[in-house]
Design an enzyme around this catalytic site. Structure first.
Site, PDB file in Angstrom:
ATOM      1  N   HIS A  25       4.386  -8.410 -60.430  1.00  0.00           N
ATOM      2  CA  HIS A  25       5.041  -7.347 -59.672  1.00  0.00           C
ATOM      3  C   HIS A  25       5.982  -7.912 -58.612  1.00  0.00           C
ATOM      4  O   HIS A  25       6.905  -7.226 -58.171  1.00  0.00           O
ATOM      5  CB  HIS A  25       3.957  -6.479 -59.011  1.00  0.00           C
ATOM      6  CG  HIS A  25       4.462  -5.246 -58.343  1.00  0.00           C
ATOM      7  ND1 HIS A  25       4.906  -4.138 -59.027  1.00  0.00           N
ATOM      8  CD2 HIS A  25       4.588  -4.932 -57.006  1.00  0.00           C
ATOM      9  CE1 HIS A  25       5.271  -3.196 -58.169  1.00  0.00           C
ATOM     10  NE2 HIS A  25       5.092  -3.662 -56.944  1.00  0.00           N
ATOM     11  N   CYS A  56       1.485   0.874 -59.586  1.00  0.00           N
ATOM     12  CA  CYS A  56       2.786   0.678 -60.227  1.00  0.00           C
ATOM     13  C   CYS A  56       2.745   1.127 -61.680  1.00  0.00           C
ATOM     14  O   CYS A  56       1.854   0.733 -62.439  1.00  0.00           O
ATOM     15  CB  CYS A  56       3.191  -0.794 -60.137  1.00  0.00           C
ATOM     16  SG  CYS A  56       4.662  -1.207 -61.093  1.00  0.00           S
ATOM     17  N   ARG A  94      37.389  -6.253 -38.562  1.00  0.00           N
ATOM     18  CA  ARG A  94      37.140  -5.023 -37.800  1.00  0.00           C
ATOM     19  C   ARG A  94      35.676  -4.923 -37.363  1.00  0.00           C
ATOM     20  O   ARG A  94      34.770  -5.346 -38.075  1.00  0.00           O
ATOM     21  CB  ARG A  94      37.518  -3.787 -38.622  1.00  0.00           C
ATOM     22  CG  ARG A  94      36.692  -3.598 -39.882  1.00  0.00           C
ATOM     23  CD  ARG A  94      37.075  -2.320 -40.608  1.00  0.00           C
ATOM     24  NE  ARG A  94      36.349  -2.239 -41.878  1.00  0.00           N
ATOM     25  CZ  ARG A  94      35.959  -1.099 -42.433  1.00  0.00           C
ATOM     26  NH1 ARG A  94      36.210   0.034 -41.842  1.00  0.00           N
ATOM     27  NH2 ARG A  94      35.335  -1.096 -43.585  1.00  0.00           N
ATOM     28  N   SER A 144      14.123   2.944 -59.165  1.00  0.00           N
ATOM     29  CA  SER A 144      13.017   3.841 -58.817  1.00  0.00           C
ATOM     30  C   SER A 144      11.656   3.171 -58.822  1.00  0.00           C
ATOM     31  O   SER A 144      10.658   3.778 -58.462  1.00  0.00           O
ATOM     32  CB  SER A 144      12.986   5.038 -59.781  1.00  0.00           C
ATOM     33  OG  SER A 144      12.805   4.596 -61.110  1.00  0.00           O
ATOM     34  N   ALA A 165      38.674  -7.469 -42.589  1.00  0.00           N
ATOM     35  CA  ALA A 165      37.373  -8.130 -42.494  1.00  0.00           C
ATOM     36  C   ALA A 165      37.001  -8.418 -41.037  1.00  0.00           C
ATOM     37  O   ALA A 165      35.829  -8.664 -40.722  1.00  0.00           O
ATOM     38  CB  ALA A 165      37.386  -9.431 -43.287  1.00  0.00           C
ATOM     39  N   HIS A 215      12.548  -5.210 -63.451  1.00  0.00           N
ATOM     40  CA  HIS A 215      12.780  -4.748 -64.813  1.00  0.00           C
ATOM     41  C   HIS A 215      14.262  -4.444 -65.026  1.00  0.00           C
ATOM     42  O   HIS A 215      15.019  -4.283 -64.082  1.00  0.00           O
ATOM     43  CB  HIS A 215      11.960  -3.493 -65.119  1.00  0.00           C
ATOM     44  CG  HIS A 215      12.415  -2.273 -64.363  1.00  0.00           C
ATOM     45  ND1 HIS A 215      12.104  -2.068 -63.025  1.00  0.00           N
ATOM     46  CD2 HIS A 215      13.156  -1.195 -64.743  1.00  0.00           C
ATOM     47  CE1 HIS A 215      12.633  -0.917 -62.625  1.00  0.00           C
ATOM     48  NE2 HIS A 215      13.275  -0.373 -63.648  1.00  0.00           N
ATOM     49  N   CYS A 261       3.213  -2.221 -64.045  1.00  0.00           N
ATOM     50  CA  CYS A 261       2.289  -3.357 -64.070  1.00  0.00           C
ATOM     51  C   CYS A 261       1.372  -3.277 -65.295  1.00  0.00           C
ATOM     52  O   CYS A 261       1.056  -2.180 -65.784  1.00  0.00           O
ATOM     53  CB  CYS A 261       1.454  -3.394 -62.791  1.00  0.00           C
ATOM     54  SG  CYS A 261       2.281  -4.174 -61.383  1.00  0.00           S
ATOM     55  N   ASN A 285      19.338  -2.613 -62.581  1.00  0.00           N
ATOM     56  CA  ASN A 285      19.551  -2.143 -61.216  1.00  0.00           C
ATOM     57  C   ASN A 285      18.454  -2.763 -60.362  1.00  0.00           C
ATOM     58  O   ASN A 285      17.275  -2.482 -60.558  1.00  0.00           O
ATOM     59  CB  ASN A 285      19.452  -0.617 -61.127  1.00  0.00           C
ATOM     60  CG  ASN A 285      20.574   0.073 -61.871  1.00  0.00           C
ATOM     61  OD1 ASN A 285      21.709  -0.383 -61.859  1.00  0.00           O
ATOM     62  ND2 ASN A 285      20.262   1.171 -62.537  1.00  0.00           N
ATOM     63  N   GLN A 331      17.061  -2.481 -68.173  1.00  0.00           N
ATOM     64  CA  GLN A 331      17.092  -1.386 -69.135  1.00  0.00           C
ATOM     65  C   GLN A 331      18.073  -1.680 -70.259  1.00  0.00           C
ATOM     66  O   GLN A 331      18.954  -2.536 -70.130  1.00  0.00           O
ATOM     67  CB  GLN A 331      17.495  -0.074 -68.443  1.00  0.00           C
ATOM     68  CG  GLN A 331      16.522   0.386 -67.370  1.00  0.00           C
ATOM     69  CD  GLN A 331      16.898   1.741 -66.806  1.00  0.00           C
ATOM     70  OE1 GLN A 331      16.984   2.733 -67.527  1.00  0.00           O
ATOM     71  NE2 GLN A 331      17.138   1.790 -65.503  1.00  0.00           N
ATOM     72  N   ASP A 377      10.248   6.612 -70.610  1.00  0.00           N
ATOM     73  CA  ASP A 377       9.547   7.896 -70.619  1.00  0.00           C
ATOM     74  C   ASP A 377      10.454   9.045 -70.175  1.00  0.00           C
ATOM     75  O   ASP A 377      10.156  10.212 -70.446  1.00  0.00           O
ATOM     76  CB  ASP A 377       8.321   7.819 -69.702  1.00  0.00           C
ATOM     77  CG  ASP A 377       7.341   6.736 -70.133  1.00  0.00           C
ATOM     78  OD1 ASP A 377       7.234   6.475 -71.355  1.00  0.00           O
ATOM     79  OD2 ASP A 377       6.687   6.141 -69.253  1.00  0.00           O
ATOM     80  N   HIS A 409       8.908  -2.961 -59.465  1.00  0.00           N
ATOM     81  CA  HIS A 409       8.525  -4.003 -60.420  1.00  0.00           C
ATOM     82  C   HIS A 409       9.783  -4.482 -61.133  1.00  0.00           C
ATOM     83  O   HIS A 409      10.510  -3.694 -61.724  1.00  0.00           O
ATOM     84  CB  HIS A 409       7.540  -3.435 -61.443  1.00  0.00           C
ATOM     85  CG  HIS A 409       6.892  -4.472 -62.305  1.00  0.00           C
ATOM     86  ND1 HIS A 409       5.546  -4.760 -62.240  1.00  0.00           N
ATOM     87  CD2 HIS A 409       7.396  -5.295 -63.247  1.00  0.00           C
ATOM     88  CE1 HIS A 409       5.254  -5.706 -63.110  1.00  0.00           C
ATOM     89  NE2 HIS A 409       6.376  -6.053 -63.733  1.00  0.00           N
TER      90      HIS A 409
END
Length: 349
Positions: free
Chosen positions: A116, A53, A32, A164, A30, A169, A56, A156, A171, A79, A167
């Site tokens: 958003h 977006c 270094r 990607s 730690a 979100h 949105c 994510n 999954q 999608d 906004h």
């Protein structure tokens, strides 16, 4: 003569009882100097509605569908889902070594809010509770389908984690087999329960709550901690204090507490380096294949990539890919830094 072994100073391995795997910890590294890649600091999203977006409210998505004028959460089938229901049964095999099996599934997107510019860290606990309710609904509905064996709820956050769309979100991927990580945790937890009559995470949490070195925060129903075996620099895990297997087995108070602890960790992350903190998170809970899993203990993982600042991230390369995971900063140090933000009220609610 060598000094006595010290977890805070000397290289060592740590065991992960949830997966049966080991991690190398190298505390001395730690210190270094860093002359490697520096990430760009992400620009904060500042508009409540972006007409460009795809997520949105009222906007047209890439497939031509129009989002409703939603006011809380919004759920739709992805999608461009990685799984779909129309895959025919079948597979491929050659020589006992080349194997493939058809995999059916459903992928959904959950918009946490019509705003958003509001991540979970920015949302009110009452609004996060609405997200928890959607997680419960999706786990119940998808898990009830006869071909679904596991429902993976995850998020994510941030471009650094491959998100990607900015906004906020998450999954849900529901599929006809149990994925590798939950399958490993199933084997280890069920074996522990069969041997000891208690859940693995109940006994682990008892140790952590007594020791407190790796506890970040807690409320009446959940503990937030940096696991003893954490791989990512500021990895955390939310563990229920009561032993139950899945999100449908929470009572109303536990649902509220889960929303509260979600706010605590996401807000603490944002305060750590003063940015909207990237991470991948996911709920681990019982498979939905109709079998009994008395050893399963509900928990949620947070895997953030940042190492020492907003611009330096942890790379899983070289030894990590060819050998096993390795970390520099110890879990105890990471927990202390996160805990200080909560205790000193630097986390803004």
């Amino acid at each position: 003569m060598m000094n006595a072994f010290d977890l805070t100073e000397h290289p060592h391995r740590r065991y992960n009882p949830l997966t049966g795997e080991w991690i190398l910890v190298s505390p001395h590294r730690a210190k270094r100097p860093w002359q490697g890649q520096q990430e760009a600091i992400p620009r904060p999203v500042s508009v409540p509605h972006d007409p460009e977006c795809y997520l949105c409210r009222g906007n047209e998505r890439s497939n031509g569908a129009t989002n409703p004028d939603y006011t809380d959460t919004f759920v739709f089938e992805n999608d461009f889902g990685a799984l779909n229901q129309s895959v025919p049964e079948g597979g491929f095999g050659e020589g006992g070594l080349l194997l493939a099996e058809a995999e059916r599934g459903i992928c959904k997107v959950i918009c946490f809010s019509p705003r958003h510019d509001l991540t979970l860290a920015d949302m009110e606990v009452a609004d996060i509770r609405k997200v928890v309710d959607v997680w419960r609904e999706e786990y119940a509905a998808l898990g009830a389908l006869d071909f679904i064996r596991y429902v993976q709820i995850f998020e994510n956050k941030g471009a650094m984690m491959g998100c990607s769309n900015p906004h906020p979100h998450g999954q849900v991927w529901a599929q006809s087999s149990v994925p590798v990580e939950p399958a490993r945790e199933t084997v280890m937890q069920e074996a522990y329960f069969a041997k000891n009559g208690r859940s693995l995470l109940s006994d682990y949490l008892e140790i952590e709550l007594k020791d407190r070195k790796r506890i970040v925060a807690e409320n009446e129903h959940f503990a937030l901690l940096v696991p003893f075996w954490a791989v990512w620099p500021f990895e955390t895990m939310v563990v229920s204090k009561r032993h139950f297997g899945n999100i449908l087995q929470m009572d109303e108070a536990e649902c509220d507490a889960f929303a509260d602890i979600t706010k605590t960790i996401t807000a603490a992350y944002d305060q750590l380096f003063g940015i909207s903190f990237p991470y991948s998170s996911g709920i681990h809970q019982t498979p939905t294949d109709g079998k009994e899993y008395p050893g399963w203990h509900f928990h949620m993982h947070y895997y953030p990539p940042l190492l020492r600042s907003a611009t330096v991230k942890k790379f899983m390369v070289g030894y990590e890919l060819m050998g096993n995971p390795q970390r520099d900063i110890t879990p105890e140090v990471s927990a202390g830094r996160l805990r200080a933000l909560v205790v000193n009220r630097e986390v803004v609610f």
